[in-house]
Motif scaffolding. Structure first.
Motif, PDB file in Angstrom:
ATOM      1  N   TRP A 336       0.831  -1.203   0.000  1.00 57.37           N
ATOM      2  CA  TRP A 336       0.000   0.000   0.000  1.00 57.37           C
ATOM      3  C   TRP A 336       0.867   1.255   0.000  1.00 57.37           C
ATOM      4  N   LEU A 337       1.940   1.233   0.791  1.00 58.14           N
ATOM      5  CA  LEU A 337       2.856   2.379   0.855  1.00 58.14           C
ATOM      6  C   LEU A 337       3.441   2.674  -0.523  1.00 58.14           C
ATOM      7  N   GLY A 338       3.896   1.621  -1.223  1.00 59.70           N
ATOM      8  CA  GLY A 338       4.476   1.817  -2.552  1.00 59.70           C
ATOM      9  C   GLY A 338       3.464   2.365  -3.543  1.00 59.70           C
ATOM     10  N   GLU A 339       2.244   1.855  -3.499  1.00 59.48           N
ATOM     11  CA  GLU A 339       1.202   2.320  -4.419  1.00 59.48           C
ATOM     12  C   GLU A 339       0.851   3.780  -4.159  1.00 59.48           C
ATOM     13  N   LEU A 344       1.285   9.621  -5.422  1.00 62.56           N
ATOM     14  CA  LEU A 344       1.453  10.968  -4.887  1.00 62.56           C
ATOM     15  C   LEU A 344       2.682  11.677  -5.437  1.00 62.56           C
ATOM     16  N   VAL A 345       3.766  10.910  -5.704  1.00 57.93           N
ATOM     17  CA  VAL A 345       4.996  11.491  -6.260  1.00 57.93           C
ATOM     18  C   VAL A 345       5.369  10.652  -7.481  1.00 57.93           C
ATOM     19  N   SER A 346       4.599  10.796  -8.536  1.00 62.12           N
ATOM     20  CA  SER A 346       4.748   9.921  -9.705  1.00 62.12           C
ATOM     21  C   SER A 346       6.102  10.083 -10.382  1.00 62.12           C
ATOM     22  N   ALA A 372      14.079   9.205 -17.725  1.00 56.60           N
ATOM     23  CA  ALA A 372      12.825   9.206 -18.483  1.00 56.60           C
ATOM     24  C   ALA A 372      11.766  10.077 -17.817  1.00 56.60           C
ATOM     25  N   LEU A 373      11.725  10.077 -16.471  1.00 55.77           N
ATOM     26  CA  LEU A 373      10.690  10.819 -15.749  1.00 55.77           C
ATOM     27  C   LEU A 373      11.101  12.246 -15.412  1.00 55.77           C
ATOM     28  N   GLY A 374      12.395  12.548 -15.577  1.00 54.15           N
ATOM     29  CA  GLY A 374      12.874  13.884 -15.227  1.00 54.15           C
ATOM     30  C   GLY A 374      12.900  14.132 -13.736  1.00 54.15           C
ATOM     31  N   THR A 375      13.227  13.113 -12.963  1.00 53.85           N
ATOM     32  CA  THR A 375      13.240  13.227 -11.499  1.00 53.85           C
ATOM     33  C   THR A 375      14.290  14.237 -11.041  1.00 53.85           C
ATOM     34  N   GLN A 376      13.882  15.124 -10.139  1.00 59.47           N
ATOM     35  CA  GLN A 376      14.781  16.134  -9.593  1.00 59.47           C
ATOM     36  C   GLN A 376      14.862  15.997  -8.081  1.00 59.47           C
ATOM     37  N   LEU A 377      15.779  16.754  -7.478  1.00 60.55           N
ATOM     38  CA  LEU A 377      15.969  16.697  -6.029  1.00 60.55           C
ATOM     39  C   LEU A 377      14.686  17.074  -5.294  1.00 60.55           C
ATOM     40  N   ASP A 382      10.009  15.698  -1.813  1.00 57.89           N
ATOM     41  CA  ASP A 382       8.568  15.412  -1.691  1.00 57.89           C
ATOM     42  C   ASP A 382       8.332  13.962  -1.305  1.00 57.89           C
ATOM     43  N   LEU A 383       9.154  13.070  -1.855  1.00 58.09           N
ATOM     44  CA  LEU A 383       9.035  11.648  -1.544  1.00 58.09           C
ATOM     45  C   LEU A 383       9.304  11.399  -0.067  1.00 58.09           C
ATOM     46  N   GLU A 384      10.350  12.005   0.459  1.00 58.90           N
ATOM     47  CA  GLU A 384      10.679  11.837   1.876  1.00 58.90           C
ATOM     48  C   GLU A 384       9.545  12.364   2.764  1.00 58.90           C
ATOM     49  N   GLU A 385       8.968  13.505   2.370  1.00 58.89           N
ATOM     50  CA  GLU A 385       7.878  14.086   3.149  1.00 58.89           C
ATOM     51  C   GLU A 385       6.658  13.166   3.161  1.00 58.89           C
ATOM     52  N   LYS A 386       6.313  12.618   1.995  1.00 54.92           N
ATOM     53  CA  LYS A 386       5.152  11.725   1.915  1.00 54.92           C
ATOM     54  C   LYS A 386       5.401  10.423   2.663  1.00 54.92           C
TER      55      LYS A 386
END
Length: 520
Positions: A336-339, A344-346, A372-377, A382-386
């Motif tokens: 569930w956490l991964g989904e 939330l942070v696609s 491919a996704l253009g992931t930035q810092l 945001d991922l850590e916060e979520k």
């Protein structure tokens, strides 16, 4: 080429399309390469041969320099397993002199053996045997370390023992597949020791894995650098650099061009060499610095001090909330956490993986997705916060599960607590109406289902953060109300009272005033 790209960029500025913006200019180059290949293929044979030979040789030289693979040749292939299949054919042709004329019968004198670890990607060995026409008995799966060392690295001592046993049995050890980044956990085998063992027993060493990308960086661990000693290795630059529809590449060292041709690693057909064109264009556009920058950016999203490629998030929970099926519940909550994180942070590219020992984990592997996704810092922040928010919610839910179970039992026989270890939430309940004795089972089920459906609708109408549902699509229990994740301020006693009272009123009158109950 530059003018064509410039024109495409102007058109995209006029009609902004989010999907195309994610491709990036180097992605446009890769896609343009496929169109150019079609045009180039109609040139006269002599010009085509010269041009394709130059494209392939340049691309091979660049890749060997970037990834520190000296004096290597390259095979470009669509399926990332095809390079290994062709390498196996090369080794078979080299070790069995009569294979080219006798075929499989040449192998009957000494059965070939291909070795892989239990952490190898699923189905790879079976695919090799299928493509090569070998029996599955030619595949030897070597366990990983169980006492000393990593749980995900091939057991070198046991491999040595298995090779010696196969030799004594009259078999011919042929090739070893090692990992520089296992598919699940991203671990790297002891490549230096494996290469020494392969040299001792005359085995071909093939290496694959996402960690090979870090060979392009200035700072590389010795464990990864050892991959440059291998006889072949498969690279997937399209993934690492965010290049759509470019081939995978297998770099290899072998001195006999005739055997390489027979194995399909090289081709005498100029059109076949055009497979390298999209990658050639993209590498030209990015340049060495651009390639290194993309790979470094991906590793920096994980760690700025070491060239790491994976981070795993595992929620361990608290045993206060459950005892029976603890691992299954934890797997459910981690899934569930991964989904939730992926939704939330696609742009983070997180996914859910199943590890043999740890169970279900959330994986963050930017080398596979960031380009491919253009992931930035900012996405990582945001991922850590979520993660912190969701972990707090999960902890609260687990700590209240047992209390909710006990409160439900307090309302027995009106409420039944339904044990479902695969549900990521507070739990599941069923309202049990007092039906007339002698009612047939079919009618009884209909009445229970009707009342619980009405109860669910009423609960869903309340203005509350608690989510009520029929569960996931895989739920097998009938007529149940599933309660989702809750925060620590939820009063589970009042929640159970409300469900029981509301169910009782629906049973008696079929109606209930919505403002009569409050769910905290």
């Amino acid at each position: 080429v530059h003018n064509l790209i410039h024109e495409e960029e102007e058109e995209e500025d006029e009609k902004p399309v989010h999907r195309m913006q994610n491709v990036g200019e180097q992605g446009h180059m890769a896609l343009l390469g496929h169109s150019l290949a079609a045009y180039i293929s109609v040139l006269n044979r002599d010009r085509l041969r010269k041009l394709t030979t130059r494209i392939q040789s340049d691309t091979t030289l660049w890749l060997c320099r970037i990834f520190r693979y000296e004096n290597g040749s390259a095979c470009f292939h669509e399926d990332d397993r095809d390079g290994l299949v062709k390498v196996c054919r090369l080794v078979i042709n080299a070790r069995y002199e009569e294979y080219a004329t006798e075929g499989y019968t040449a192998l009957s004198s000494q059965q070939p053996v291909i070795y892989q670890s239990t952490s190898c990607r699923p189905g790879l060995g079976q695919h090799l045997c299928s493509q090569l026409g070998l029996p599955l008995s030619s595949l030897c799966t070597v366990p990983c370390n169980t006492i000393f060392g990593s749980q995900h690295q091939m057991d070198v001592a046991l491999l040595d023992k298995l090779i010696k046993e196969d030799i004594e049995a009259g078999k011919l050890p042929l090739l070893l597949i090692a990992n520089a980044g296992t598919p699940g956990a991203g671990h790297t085998d002891k490549l230096g020791r494996l290469k020494d063992l392969c040299d001792q027993h005359h085995l071909w060493l093939h290496v694959e894995g996402v960690n090979l990308a870090t060979l392009a960086l200035g700072q590389v661990t010795s464990a990864i650098t050892a991959a440059t000693r291998s006889d072949s290795m498969t690279l997937t630059p399209g993934q690492w650099l965010g290049l759509p529809a470019v081939t995978a590449v297998t770099l290899y060292r072998h001195e006999d061009p005739a055997l390489s041709l027979a194995a399909g690693l090289t081709s005498s057909q100029p059109v076949e060499k055009l497979r390298a064109l999209p990658l050639w264009l993209s590498l030209q556009y990015l340049g060495h610095n651009g390639i290194v920058q993309k790979i470094r950016h991906a590793t920096d999203l994980v760690s700025t001090t070491l060239p790491l490629t994976h981070v795993f998030i595992y929620f361990g929970g608290s045993t206060d909330g459950f005892c029976v099926g603890e691992k299954e519940v934890l797997d459910t909550f981690n899934r569930w956490l991964g989904e939730q994180l992926a939704q939330l942070v696609s742009t983070s590219g997180v996914d859910v993986v199943e590890l043999e020992d740890e169970g279900t984990c959330v994986r963050f592997s930017p080398l596979l997705t960031a380009a491919a996704l253009g992931t930035q810092l900012k996405d990582v922040e945001d991922l850590e916060e979520k993660i912190m928010e969701l972990v707090h919610t999960m902890s609260s839910t687990i700590s209240l599960r047992q209390d909710f179970r006990e409160e439900t039992h307090r309302h027995s026989p009106s409420l039944t607590y339904v044990e479902n270890l695969s549900w990521p939430g507070l739990g599941a309940v069923r309202y049990e109406p007092q039906l007339a004795e002698g009612m047939d089972e079919s009618r009884r089920k209909q009445e229970v289902e009707k009342i619980n459906n009405n109860l669910l609708k009423k609960l869903q109408e309340f203005d509350t953060d608690v989510v009520f549902s029929t569960g996931s699509e895989f739920v097998t229990e009938d007529s149940c109300i599933f309660v989702g994740m809750v925060t620590e301020d939820v009063d589970v006693s009042e929640l159970a009272d409300t469900i029981a009272s509301l169910g009782r009123e629906i049973e008696e009158s079929g109606k209930v005033p919505l403002n009569s109950y409050n769910i905290v």
